[in-house]
Design an enzyme around this catalytic site. Structure first.
Site, mmCIF file in Angstrom:
data_model
loop_
_atom_site.group_PDB
_atom_site.id
_atom_site.type_symbol
_atom_site.label_atom_id
_atom_site.label_comp_id
_atom_site.label_asym_id
_atom_site.label_seq_id
_atom_site.Cartn_x
_atom_site.Cartn_y
_atom_site.Cartn_z
ATOM 1 N N ASP A 1 59.694 40.129 50.410
ATOM 2 C CA ASP A 1 59.439 38.717 50.134
ATOM 3 C C ASP A 1 60.370 37.860 50.995
ATOM 4 O O ASP A 1 60.865 36.827 50.561
ATOM 5 C CB ASP A 1 59.663 38.449 48.630
ATOM 6 C CG ASP A 1 58.997 37.153 48.175
ATOM 7 O OD1 ASP A 1 58.176 36.622 48.928
ATOM 8 O OD2 ASP A 1 59.328 36.683 47.076
ATOM 9 N N CYS B 1 39.398 43.250 36.058
ATOM 10 C CA CYS B 1 39.524 42.073 35.186
ATOM 11 C C CYS B 1 38.287 41.916 34.306
ATOM 12 O O CYS B 1 38.374 41.403 33.187
ATOM 13 C CB CYS B 1 39.726 40.799 36.005
ATOM 14 S SG CYS B 1 41.403 40.607 36.627
ATOM 15 N N CYS C 1 37.284 39.279 31.244
ATOM 16 C CA CYS C 1 38.507 38.683 30.686
ATOM 17 C C CYS C 1 38.873 37.399 31.436
ATOM 18 O O CYS C 1 38.648 37.283 32.635
ATOM 19 C CB CYS C 1 39.643 39.705 30.819
ATOM 20 S SG CYS C 1 41.246 39.084 30.315
ATOM 21 N N CYS D 1 57.697 31.079 34.995
ATOM 22 C CA CYS D 1 56.832 31.154 33.805
ATOM 23 C C CYS D 1 56.156 32.518 33.835
ATOM 24 O O CYS D 1 55.770 33.003 34.893
ATOM 25 C CB CYS D 1 55.799 30.032 33.873
ATOM 26 S SG CYS D 1 54.411 30.208 32.737
ATOM 27 N N CYS E 1 50.876 33.822 32.170
ATOM 28 C CA CYS E 1 49.636 34.459 32.624
ATOM 29 C C CYS E 1 49.817 35.965 32.840
ATOM 30 O O CYS E 1 48.845 36.684 33.055
ATOM 31 C CB CYS E 1 49.066 33.769 33.866
ATOM 32 S SG CYS E 1 50.168 33.697 35.257
HETATM 33 S S1 SF4 Z 1 44.496 38.335 31.898
HETATM 34 FE FE1 SF4 Z 1 43.744 37.629 33.874
HETATM 35 S S2 SF4 Z 1 44.569 39.067 35.363
HETATM 36 FE FE2 SF4 Z 1 44.719 40.046 33.335
HETATM 37 S S3 SF4 Z 1 42.823 41.227 33.118
HETATM 38 FE FE3 SF4 Z 1 42.471 39.230 32.172
HETATM 39 S S4 SF4 Z 1 41.555 38.030 33.828
HETATM 40 FE FE4 SF4 Z 1 42.515 39.795 34.797
HETATM 41 S S1 SF4 Z 2 49.705 29.868 36.546
HETATM 42 FE FE1 SF4 Z 2 50.768 31.379 35.262
HETATM 43 S S2 SF4 Z 2 52.920 31.129 35.845
HETATM 44 FE FE2 SF4 Z 2 51.855 29.284 36.530
HETATM 45 S S3 SF4 Z 2 52.043 27.842 34.814
HETATM 46 FE FE3 SF4 Z 2 50.126 28.910 34.562
HETATM 47 S S4 SF4 Z 2 50.606 30.587 33.171
HETATM 48 FE FE4 SF4 Z 2 52.543 29.861 34.010
#
Ligand code: SF4
Ligand code: SF4
Length: 387
Positions: free
Chosen positions: A131, A189, A192, A242, A245
């Site tokens: 990175d 994925c 989802c 964060c 996700c």
């Molecule tokens: S949360 Fe997002 S990245 Fe994870 S399996 Fe579901 S759609 Fe894919």
């Molecule tokens: S995209 Fe993911 S890391 Fe960025 S604010 Fe949304 S949940 Fe948080």
């Protein structure tokens, strides 16, 4: 297969080899940039990021390695019982709890590069990326067989999920690719969309496409000025990055924890100044002094896992530099961490009339007259929210 096996012996969790090609995702970068989604991250428009040949002329093989950084500490979405001391606490992204990943990755990649020198007698060039250069590691990782690019835009591996650091070695060696047919792993994925729905700032404009300008990671780490008014509340208690996700992703549910101590949350022995008075307490606690690690109980230590916001907001620049040497947190700089801690304090659920509320109000008042206008304005905003 020798490279992959050697990488595992050196402690990498995953390794794959791919020929340096022009993968379709590399070409999508231009459109993403044109839509302005990179915000102030000018380095992302470096044209070398779209073609490894431009980054490293003569490159033939790309070795992509992954290190698991997951720990057994709770996820942000699970932290329902905060330490019961009334102290407002912030969230630091899991990847930044321990030692700076650039350094850990780079050291291991250099060992792998040295092993290549022992193995291959012919002259060749090799360059390590952790990175640290114009390379989109996650795209090469996909085509090296490490996983797929999820709707949250991260590389996902079926066994490890997405809590992985990616690094690469670009080399002029013509190495055998890991995927003989060149077909990358399938996208798992499915239907989802948890990551998209859980994002507090609606940063995903569509599946697989993120507007970084709305992402809390960008806002708390990369953005240098004041945080946008309309997103401050949604930032919640995030002070550096964060994880939401990733926290909600089903592929991370059973992700194993790393064995590497380097990625465990750093703790810092408390000092008399940093330990606050609790309600009903009139004097600072006597803390052990002398050489060696103090025998303080865990709650007295400051930690990067759920750090006290007051500790971060109170920190001066010299202390910030000293504490975060060798930590990824230094990227946001002192002003960034104090700004973020102020915004998180403004979002905290402080009970009026408590000693904590009084202390935080006094601290914010002091910060609101800071010569740094970004800090002063963030502190004023926070004061207006807690009073
Ligand atoms: S949360 Fe997002 S990245 Fe994870 S399996 Fe579901 S759609 Fe894919
Ligand atoms: S995209 Fe993911 S890391 Fe960025 S604010 Fe949304 S949940 Fe948080």
């Amino acid at each position: 297969m020798w490279v992959e096996a050697r990488a595992k012996e050196l402690g990498f969790d995953l390794c794959g080899v791919v020929s340096a090609g022009k993968f379709p995702e590399l070409q999508h970068t231009e459109e993403w940039l044109a839509r302005g989604f990179a915000g102030e991250m000018k380095y992302l428009s470096d044209p070398r990021r779209r073609n490894a040949q431009d980054a490293f002329p003569g490159v033939r093989g790309v070795i992509v390695c992954a290190l698991n950084y997951n720990t057994d500490s709770s996820r942000w979405i699970d932290v329902t019982h905060w330490p019961n001391d009334g102290e407002p606490r912030g969230w630091i992204s899991r990847y930044a709890w321990g030692d700076d990943y650039h350094e850990v990755l780079q050291a291991k990649l250099r060992e792998l590069a040295a092993a290549l020198r022992e193995r291959f007698a012919e002259p060749f060039q090799a360059r390590v990326y952790a990175d640290t250069g114009p390379l989109q590691e996650r795209i090469f990782a996909k085509y090296a067989g490490l996983g797929w690019l999820g709707k949250n835009t991260l590389l996902l591996n079926q066994r490890l999920g997405s809590w992985i650091f990616l690094g690469a070695i670009l080399t002029t060696l013509d190495l055998a690719p890991t995927l003989e047919d060149g077909v990358p792993p399938p996208d798992l994925c499915g239907t989802c969309r948890r990551c998209i729905d859980a994002c507090p700032t609606q940063a995903f404009v569509e599946p697989y496409v993120m507007d970084a300008r709305r992402c809390i990671s960008y806002l708390t780490i990369e953005l240098r000025g004041a945080l946008p008014d309309e997103l401050r509340e949604s930032i919640g208690n995030h002070v550096f990055g964060c994880d939401i996700c990733q926290d909600v992703c089903p592929w991370n549910r059973r992700a194993p924890a790393t064995l590497l101590e380097e990625f465990r949350p750093r703790t810092f022995p408390a000092t008399a100044e940093s330990v606050p008075l609790q309600d009903g307490q009139t004097e600072y606690l006597e803390l052990p002094s002398g050489p060696g690690p103090p025998e303080t109980s865990d709650w007295l230590d400051e930690s990067l896992f759920l750090p006290r916001l007051e500790w971060l907001a109170k920190m001066d620049e010299a202390e910030f530099r000293r504490l975060f040497r060798g930590s990824a947190i230094k990227r946001t700089k002192w002003r960034g961490i104090v700004r973020n801690a102020c915004i998180a304090l403004g979002n905290s659920d402080l009970h009026r009339g408590t000693s904590v509320h009084q202390r935080i109000s006094e601290l914010l008042q002091r910060l609101s007259s800071s010569v740094d206008t970004v800090i002063a304005e963030s502190a004023l905003w926070a004061l207006s929210r807690i009073q």
